[in-house]
Design an enzyme around this catalytic site. Sequence first.
Site, short mmCIF file in Angstrom:
data_model
loop_
_atom_site.label_atom_id
_atom_site.label_comp_id
_atom_site.label_asym_id
_atom_site.label_seq_id
_atom_site.Cartn_x
_atom_site.Cartn_y
_atom_site.Cartn_z
N ILE A 68 18.71 -85.76 -32.60
CA ILE A 68 17.79 -86.90 -32.65
C ILE A 68 17.17 -86.90 -31.26
O ILE A 68 17.80 -87.35 -30.31
CB ILE A 68 18.51 -88.22 -32.96
CG1 ILE A 68 19.21 -88.14 -34.32
CG2 ILE A 68 17.52 -89.38 -32.91
CD1 ILE A 68 20.10 -89.34 -34.63
N PRO A 69 15.97 -86.36 -31.11
CA PRO A 69 15.45 -86.00 -29.78
C PRO A 69 14.93 -87.17 -28.94
O PRO A 69 13.75 -87.28 -28.63
CB PRO A 69 14.33 -85.02 -30.13
CG PRO A 69 13.83 -85.49 -31.45
CD PRO A 69 15.05 -85.98 -32.18
N CYS A 70 15.85 -88.04 -28.52
CA CYS A 70 15.46 -89.18 -27.70
C CYS A 70 14.97 -88.74 -26.32
O CYS A 70 14.28 -89.50 -25.65
CB CYS A 70 16.60 -90.17 -27.59
SG CYS A 70 18.14 -89.48 -26.97
N HIS A 71 15.26 -87.50 -25.92
CA HIS A 71 14.75 -87.00 -24.64
C HIS A 71 13.22 -86.87 -24.67
O HIS A 71 12.59 -86.85 -23.62
CB HIS A 71 15.40 -85.67 -24.28
CG HIS A 71 15.17 -84.58 -25.27
ND1 HIS A 71 15.91 -84.47 -26.43
CD2 HIS A 71 14.26 -83.57 -25.29
CE1 HIS A 71 15.48 -83.42 -27.11
NE2 HIS A 71 14.47 -82.85 -26.44
N ARG A 72 12.62 -86.84 -25.85
CA ARG A 72 11.16 -86.73 -25.98
C ARG A 72 10.47 -88.08 -25.82
O ARG A 72 9.25 -88.15 -25.83
CB ARG A 72 10.80 -86.12 -27.34
CG ARG A 72 11.31 -84.69 -27.49
CD ARG A 72 11.00 -84.11 -28.85
NE ARG A 72 11.70 -82.83 -29.00
CZ ARG A 72 12.04 -82.30 -30.16
NH1 ARG A 72 11.70 -82.94 -31.29
NH2 ARG A 72 12.68 -81.17 -30.20
#
Length: 158
Positions: free
Chosen positions: A123-127
Amino acid sequence: MNGSVQAPHRCTIDTPLGPVTLEGDGAAVCRISFGAECPGETAPYLERAAAELLEYLTGRRRAFTFPTAPRGTPFQRRVWEALCRIPYGQTMTYGALAASLGMPGAARAVGSAAGKNPCPMVIPCHRLVAAKGLGGFSAGLERKRALLSLENALRESL
């Protein structure tokens, strides 16, 4: 059930960003965390997830196929689903994500939900970034920079 996950299976792998522990519920990955090794019984689905994460972290994979079962509130799950729609190599601001959910002005709530993401990278919360800067990341800003750099999404303004 928003506290710690009671997982019967655990697997820790060494990655370019340090140790990563995967925890599962018997069928799907429920939590991915950076940090110290957590002993536990492993399982084939965790081994598959570990292999995919290593492929991602070494630039050989852009999407994940292993099952996940993150636990959170309905709002958190809604934010996490929206995060999964941010394409590899791109970023979105907290405010833009809030607006895409029909909640303009809820950037802080979106940030809070992203910070509780139990499966970073997948779940790409770094984006998710701030309007003026990098924003936060539960695993630390150096790891966020490394993930964005891996995806060639680290702009000079970040």
